[in-house]
Design an enzyme around this catalytic site. Structure first.
Site, short mmCIF file in Angstrom:
data_model
loop_
_atom_site.label_atom_id
_atom_site.label_comp_id
_atom_site.label_asym_id
_atom_site.label_seq_id
_atom_site.Cartn_x
_atom_site.Cartn_y
_atom_site.Cartn_z
N ASP A 169 0.86 -1.19 0.00
CA ASP A 169 0.00 0.00 0.00
C ASP A 169 0.90 1.24 0.00
O ASP A 169 2.10 1.15 0.25
CB ASP A 169 -0.87 -0.01 1.27
N SER A 170 0.28 2.38 -0.25
CA SER A 170 1.01 3.65 -0.20
C SER A 170 1.47 3.96 1.23
O SER A 170 2.36 4.77 1.42
CB SER A 170 0.11 4.77 -0.70
N TYR A 227 -0.55 8.71 -2.00
CA TYR A 227 -0.51 8.55 -3.46
C TYR A 227 -1.74 9.20 -4.11
O TYR A 227 -1.74 9.49 -5.29
CB TYR A 227 -0.54 7.06 -3.83
N GLY A 228 -2.81 9.34 -3.33
CA GLY A 228 -4.12 9.72 -3.88
C GLY A 228 -4.15 11.06 -4.58
O GLY A 228 -5.08 11.36 -5.32
N CYS A 288 -3.76 -1.01 -2.10
CA CYS A 288 -4.04 0.41 -2.31
C CYS A 288 -4.95 0.60 -3.52
O CYS A 288 -4.59 0.24 -4.65
CB CYS A 288 -2.72 1.13 -2.53
N ASN A 289 -6.12 1.17 -3.30
CA ASN A 289 -7.07 1.42 -4.40
C ASN A 289 -6.45 2.34 -5.45
O ASN A 289 -6.66 2.17 -6.64
CB ASN A 289 -8.33 2.08 -3.86
N GLU A 308 -6.48 8.89 9.96
CA GLU A 308 -5.14 8.79 10.55
C GLU A 308 -5.04 9.58 11.85
O GLU A 308 -4.18 9.30 12.68
CB GLU A 308 -4.08 9.23 9.54
N CYS A 317 -11.17 2.78 -0.70
CA CYS A 317 -9.92 3.33 -0.16
C CYS A 317 -9.60 2.54 1.10
O CYS A 317 -10.51 2.19 1.86
CB CYS A 317 -10.10 4.82 0.18
N THR A 318 -8.30 2.29 1.29
CA THR A 318 -7.86 1.49 2.45
C THR A 318 -8.39 2.01 3.79
O THR A 318 -8.60 1.23 4.71
CB THR A 318 -6.32 1.54 2.53
N HIS A 319 -8.58 3.34 3.87
CA HIS A 319 -8.92 3.93 5.17
C HIS A 319 -10.41 3.88 5.49
O HIS A 319 -10.82 4.11 6.61
CB HIS A 319 -8.48 5.40 5.20
N1 DGL Z 1 -4.06 3.79 0.23
C1 DGL Z 1 -4.75 4.81 -0.50
C2 DGL Z 1 -5.95 4.19 -1.22
O1 DGL Z 1 -6.44 3.14 -0.88
C3 DGL Z 1 -5.17 5.96 0.39
C4 DGL Z 1 -4.01 6.79 0.91
C5 DGL Z 1 -3.25 7.51 -0.20
O2 DGL Z 1 -3.78 8.48 -0.78
O3 DGL Z 1 -2.12 7.12 -0.48
O4 DGL Z 1 -6.44 4.77 -2.17
#
Ligand code: DGL
Length: 274
Positions: free
Chosen positions: A13-14, A45-46, A76-77, A159, A191-193
């Site tokens: 993941d990012s 990364y988003g 990571c999406n 977070e 999204c992971t979060h």
């Molecule tokens: N892990 C990213 C996702 O699932 C969210 C955090 C990011 O923007 O890197 O899209």
């Protein structure tokens, strides 16, 4: 390379948010050893360009291949939206299956009984901007309407540990406003979060027939299906967990516990490319 059922599953993941996928994999595949990489030095990364996200994803994939994993899960999406098919091609010769949250989440959403043929998607700016979920859904069923909304503030709120607060609720009310009259059958947490906001989303949307599709659970289920089919399940009782990051963020343990639900005892910091 001959696939080995004792080899680990690589998940990346990012940042730390992909530990929501690790949590689902640990639950559904308890015997698997897991190697996780979180690109904490370069998160988020988003909000980055597709080219940059792809370059980072190549570096991480190469790292996991060197670790001789038997499967790679793109937790990571944002990466799955920008690079999934490129990563599949990159490791195709090595016989390592690569699964991404978008494909798995789209399939799971299509399995929800569809009264109104309407699916909602929430994700980062990059994920929603890519149209990857729409594409994955409509490739399989053109009759489905997909409604998407980027919710960039949800990552920092999660977070901060504020997913259960009024601030999160008010933010969700604004982001989800356009979904209120859509009679969605399913909403994909792209999204992971976002699994951290599950209860708040259900209460804001007040739609009793809405199914929430958690792409973390969907990819874990898909991984189980693929490993079973390839006879690559590790049958040991409890797998190990190795955690690599590109920078050890402040409050790492706090964040890890938030997403994984338990402390991460050992974490190794490495710089990419290795
Ligand atoms: N892990 C990213 C996702 O699932 C969210 C955090 C990011 O923007 O890197 O899209």
């Amino acid at each position: 390379m001959k696939p080995d059922n004792k080899a680990a599953i690589g998940i990346f993941d990012s940042g730390i948010g992909g530990l929501t996928v690790v949590k689902s994999v640990m639950k559904m595949l308890p015997g698997e050893d897991i190697i996780y990489f979180g690109d904490t030095a370069r998160v988020p990364y988003g909000i980055k360009s597709v080219e940059t996200i792809r370059e980072y994803a190549f570096q991480i994939t190469d790292f996991l291949v060197k670790k001789q994993v038997k499967m790679i899960l793109i937790a990571c999406n944002t990466v799955a939206a920008a690079a999934e098919s490129l990563l599949v091609d990159r490791v195709a010769k090595k016989n390592i299956p690569v699964l991404g949250v978008i494909d798995a989440g789209a399939k799971a959403a299509l399995e929800v009984p569809s009264n109104h043929k309407r699916i909602g998607v929430i994700g980062t700016l990059a994920t929603v901007g890519s149209g990857a979920y729409e594409k994955a859904i409509q490739e399989k069923n053109q009759d489905i309407s997909v409604f998407s909304k980027a919710c960039p503030l949800l990552v920092p709120i999660a977070e901060e540990g504020w997913a259960d607060t009024d601030i999160a609720r008010q933010t969700l009310e604004i982001y989800l406003e356009s979904f209120q009259d859509k009679e969605l059958d399913a909403l994909i947490l792209g999204c992971t979060h976002y699994p951290l906001f599950r209860q708040q989303i259900l209460s804001v949307l007040k739609n009793p027939s809405l199914e929430i599709v958690d792409s973390a659970d969907s990819i874990a289920l898909k991984a189980k299906e693929v490993l079973t089919e390839k006879k690559l399940i590790n049958t040991q009782e409890k797998g190990s967990f190795s955690c690599y990051v590109s920078d050890k963020p402040q409050r790492f343990q706090h964040l890890a516990e938030l997403f994984l639900g338990e402390a991460v005892r050992r974490v190794e910091v490495i710089s990419l490319p290795v």
